[in-house]
Design an enzyme around this catalytic site. Sequence first.
Site, mmCIF file in Angstrom:
data_model
loop_
_atom_site.group_PDB
_atom_site.id
_atom_site.type_symbol
_atom_site.label_atom_id
_atom_site.label_comp_id
_atom_site.label_asym_id
_atom_site.label_seq_id
_atom_site.Cartn_x
_atom_site.Cartn_y
_atom_site.Cartn_z
ATOM 1 N N ILE A 268 37.837 34.718 43.810
ATOM 2 C CA ILE A 268 38.685 35.372 42.811
ATOM 3 C C ILE A 268 37.868 35.723 41.573
ATOM 4 C CG2 ILE A 268 40.708 34.160 43.698
ATOM 5 C CD1 ILE A 268 40.690 32.487 41.112
ATOM 6 N N HIS A 269 38.327 36.749 40.894
ATOM 7 C CA HIS A 269 37.641 37.234 39.685
ATOM 8 C C HIS A 269 38.112 36.398 38.502
ATOM 9 C CE1 HIS A 269 36.931 40.038 36.273
ATOM 10 N NE2 HIS A 269 35.851 40.338 36.966
#
EC number: 3.2.1.4
Length: 350
Positions: A268-269
């Site tokens: 995930i960012h």
Amino acid sequence: MDTSRKAYYVSQNNPGSEVSSEIAAALAASSIVFSKIDGLYANVLLARAKQVFDFANNYRGSYNDSIGAAVCPFYCDFNGYMDELIWGATWLYKASNDQNYWNFVKSNIQSIESSVLFRNTNGFKVLANGGSFAEFGWDSKHAGINVLVSQGVMNNPSNENPFVPNANNLICSLLPNSPTKSVTYSKGGLLFKVGSSNLQHATSLSFLLIVYARYMQANNKVVQCGNVVAKPSDLINLAKSQVDYILGNNPLGMSYMVGYGQKYPQKIHHRGSTLPSIDVNSNRMKCRDGDKYFELSTPNINVLTGAIVGGPADDDSFQDSRYNISQSEPTTYINAPFVGVLAYFNSNNM
Ligand SMILES: *[C@@H]1O[C@H](CO)[C@@H](O)[C@H](O)[C@H]1NC(C)=O
Ligand SMILES: *[C@@H]1O[C@H](CO)[C@@H](O)[C@H](O)[C@H]1NC(C)=O
């Protein structure tokens, strides 16, 4: 972190009516919750909500202009601050029953309704920014206003305009079998609207579907979408299908809530999820020293349990890549409405 963590504020000379009025709305809503368990605290919250609303209303301006590059181009206020002012006044009316707030809502909703550009083929009003009834999120509050106000006016023909018709249009723009549907659904059944981080729409609109279904139940109403009759259970079932999809009932068998289920996004960012803790790496990291972690093809080191990401593409595919921000970034405005949706299904054992 020793890079700049500058905080910003709004003031009389540099106002931000959208952010101030959202705070007023949150304080007023909280006062309703606390009124049942701690009346003194509820009064403090309501008094402060009124102060903050007065500030937002008396010193009108956009945080776009006052805070500038720190908020826009990331979260520009595209549709102006009048919707937030009305949203704040709506919650204040609900919390205080003070007619002045209701008068504010009724007189100012007209300014939004009259900025309607044209009516689309279904007779729905369309605004320059894409719709006065069909959006609910960090920028636009319109759909939320229409649903929330409808609670009090659903059986009150002299006050229902434009709120109930708009809320009904919202429902008809969402239901898969409605002749005036304006969203699309993937093969796997996920609701899509134009733009990035699509799960923000699936979660916030599911929340409104449930809230409106409960108002319909309380008032013994259905919604007529052309020749299709929508019952409260149709709205609930649609919201349920979105929850189930998000939690893993989809073609990839992928839960889009991190840490939930067997298979969930690994890259995930998110900075805190990607970088090693100071317990693992105690060396000082300069500003771009995190890049090498960002560029790794391995999963994030820290599992951000509960975070919901932007979600799959409209063909139900998902890249699981930190580079694909629209798909892999979790946000508060995706998670927040989902909490309300889960609370409903949990309390109804569904
Ligand atoms: C904020 O900035 C955006 C992007 O430049 C612009 O489209 C919008 O109209 C601005 N909003 C206000 C309230 O000035
Ligand atoms: C993210 O994924 C979608 C769907 O696979 C793709 O269309 C888009 O170009 C990707 N964006 C980036 C920045 O890689």
